[in-house]
Design a protein around this motif. Sequence first.
Motif, mmCIF file in Angstrom:
data_model
loop_
_atom_site.group_PDB
_atom_site.id
_atom_site.type_symbol
_atom_site.label_atom_id
_atom_site.label_comp_id
_atom_site.label_asym_id
_atom_site.label_seq_id
_atom_site.Cartn_x
_atom_site.Cartn_y
_atom_site.Cartn_z
ATOM 1 N N ALA A 32 0.820 -1.216 0.000
ATOM 2 C CA ALA A 32 0.000 0.000 0.000
ATOM 3 C C ALA A 32 0.853 1.266 0.000
ATOM 4 O O ALA A 32 0.309 2.366 0.047
ATOM 5 N N GLY A 33 2.172 1.109 -0.011
ATOM 6 C CA GLY A 33 3.048 2.271 -0.132
ATOM 7 C C GLY A 33 3.324 2.995 1.174
ATOM 8 O O GLY A 33 3.720 4.154 1.166
ATOM 9 N N TYR B 149 -15.025 4.395 7.525
ATOM 10 C CA TYR B 149 -13.775 4.695 6.805
ATOM 11 C C TYR B 149 -14.052 5.170 5.380
ATOM 12 O O TYR B 149 -13.231 5.887 4.801
ATOM 13 N N LYS B 150 -15.203 4.789 4.816
ATOM 14 C CA LYS B 150 -15.468 5.166 3.421
ATOM 15 C C LYS B 150 -15.719 6.664 3.269
ATOM 16 O O LYS B 150 -15.711 7.185 2.161
ATOM 17 N N ILE C 54 -15.313 -0.219 9.980
ATOM 18 C CA ILE C 54 -15.721 -0.763 8.688
ATOM 19 C C ILE C 54 -17.164 -1.234 8.835
ATOM 20 O O ILE C 54 -17.449 -2.070 9.697
ATOM 21 N N GLY D 290 -5.772 -4.358 5.573
ATOM 22 C CA GLY D 290 -5.642 -4.238 4.119
ATOM 23 C C GLY D 290 -6.722 -3.347 3.530
ATOM 24 O O GLY D 290 -6.443 -2.456 2.706
ATOM 25 N N ILE D 291 -7.959 -3.552 3.969
ATOM 26 C CA ILE D 291 -9.074 -2.739 3.464
ATOM 27 C C ILE D 291 -8.817 -1.256 3.779
ATOM 28 O O ILE D 291 -8.949 -0.390 2.914
ATOM 29 N N PHE E 163 -5.553 0.313 1.892
ATOM 30 C CA PHE E 163 -5.750 0.569 0.462
ATOM 31 C C PHE E 163 -6.828 1.617 0.200
ATOM 32 O O PHE E 163 -6.788 2.310 -0.805
ATOM 33 N N ALA E 164 -7.776 1.740 1.114
ATOM 34 C CA ALA E 164 -8.795 2.779 0.926
ATOM 35 C C ALA E 164 -8.233 4.165 1.259
ATOM 36 O O ALA E 164 -8.544 5.149 0.590
ATOM 37 N N ASN F 78 -4.874 5.215 1.489
ATOM 38 C CA ASN F 78 -3.664 5.708 0.816
ATOM 39 C C ASN F 78 -3.855 5.796 -0.692
ATOM 40 O O ASN F 78 -3.581 4.890 -1.432
#
Lengths: 255, 255
Positions: free
Chosen positions: A134-135, A198-199, A232, A248-249, A252-253, A255
């Motif tokens: 994810a950097g 988080y969304k 989440i 992970g979720i 990736f969301a 960054n």
Amino acid sequence: MEIITSNQNSRVKLWTSLQTAKGRQQSGSYLLDGWHLVQEALNQAAPIQAVIATEAQMDEHLADVPQGVPAFQVTDEVARHIAKTNNPQGIFAQTSLPNNSFDSKYVHAGQWLLLDRIQDPGNVGTLVRTADAAGFTGVALSVGSADPFGPKVVRAMQGSQFHLKVIKDVDLATWIDDLEENNYDVYGTTLSDTSVDYKTVVPEKSFALILGNEGQGLDPELLAKTSANLHINFLGKAESLNVAVAGGILMFALN
Amino acid sequence: MEIITSNQNSRVKLWTSLQTAKGRQQSGSYLLDGWHLVQEALNQAAPIQAVIATEAQMDEHLADVPQGVPAFQVTDEVARHIAKTNNPQGIFAQTSLPNNSFDSKYVHAGQWLLLDRIQDPGNVGTLVRTADAAGFTGVALSVGSADPFGPKVVRAMQGSQFHLKVIKDVDLATWIDDLEENNYDVYGTTLSDTSVDYKTVVPEKSFALILGNEGQGLDPELLAKTSANLHINFLGKAESLNVAVAGGILMFALN
């Protein structure tokens, strides 16, 4: 090249000691098991004290080991003894633990993953690997987390420790204070839908994400110190997610 | 209530056989280990052949077991024998395998996760749990995947098999054909950046997501049959993600 045939050899004793936290601390090094990891350490110019391989593995890979890296050939029996498994690939490297003297006061850029007492080695390793993908810049683990340089974590990290910083035994309260002082958003995580979905979050500056213990979640004292706490939303009936999947979720969301 | 003190008891032999695929197939049942799973089976009215517990666990939980569910008290030694672990909680249920005669021709709504030869039991279990959390309708596993009713998968599913359909030994080529016939989008997954970045996809109808084997990825013949193939862009240097983490990212982004 030295050929080692006995499990009683003093170097073999050192290498087997790397299976334990005490052995790793005393020698300041840990073990990479398998060519994939050894190769990644070489590619990233990690400091390597020794490459250790069976005759078959030495034949296959010695040409890729730079001059000046000490190489030791071992019997299949010694290789099994070092790996503590029955079917090791038969090639290892002893490599230095990263410098752990890292002060969160000087963290001014890049995303960080903070782990609060994550205990399963597979979860810790998978989270470091995922943070790499994810950097993220680094992963800081609290006291009470699985040792990131133990054999199971090293296997699950798949070499990602050479791509980002992995800092152990940190005090997360200090990290949160320092990062917020340095203009970070620090996101805690909860299972409670009274926290922020988080969304709905789009980070506008550097941020850190904190994940908590598999059974107990994040320490309430840490949750109280964050910039915001995220959850989440579940559409189904599961009560929770595996912490590595949740991480992970979120990574990736965000960054 | 019958009290069983011997590992040679015929019921105990049946319950221990549930550790193996053959034993599960012969009896049409599998084992739930621990009150959390037993309770979830009771809550979801799953068909239960037997509740098995030590005296301490029976004292704690018998009041929550409905009349008519056969209950058997066992010694701590028998409990360890059934669990095949040293420190089981001491309460189990024998429950029926779900009906596996499920025809993909009749799948007309809801999101499905398809697994192509996912071999690690922890990955399979975590993926079923994650599909549940993400609100999927079911998970279909190809021949060559880990058995979803083996003990390690059951532990990792954490009861999610009671919330969605779990179908094993399917032919994925047939599933893809049937779902596309039924107006589904079927998304394969790859590591190749010539496929579609998942962040650009917003499903407008029912969809299925296929994840592939940990080492080899998705079967190329299946990739050629899908509506589209997706990948996850990596910002860092990791070469891949754990398949359960990748599945979590994709399921929560798409649904």
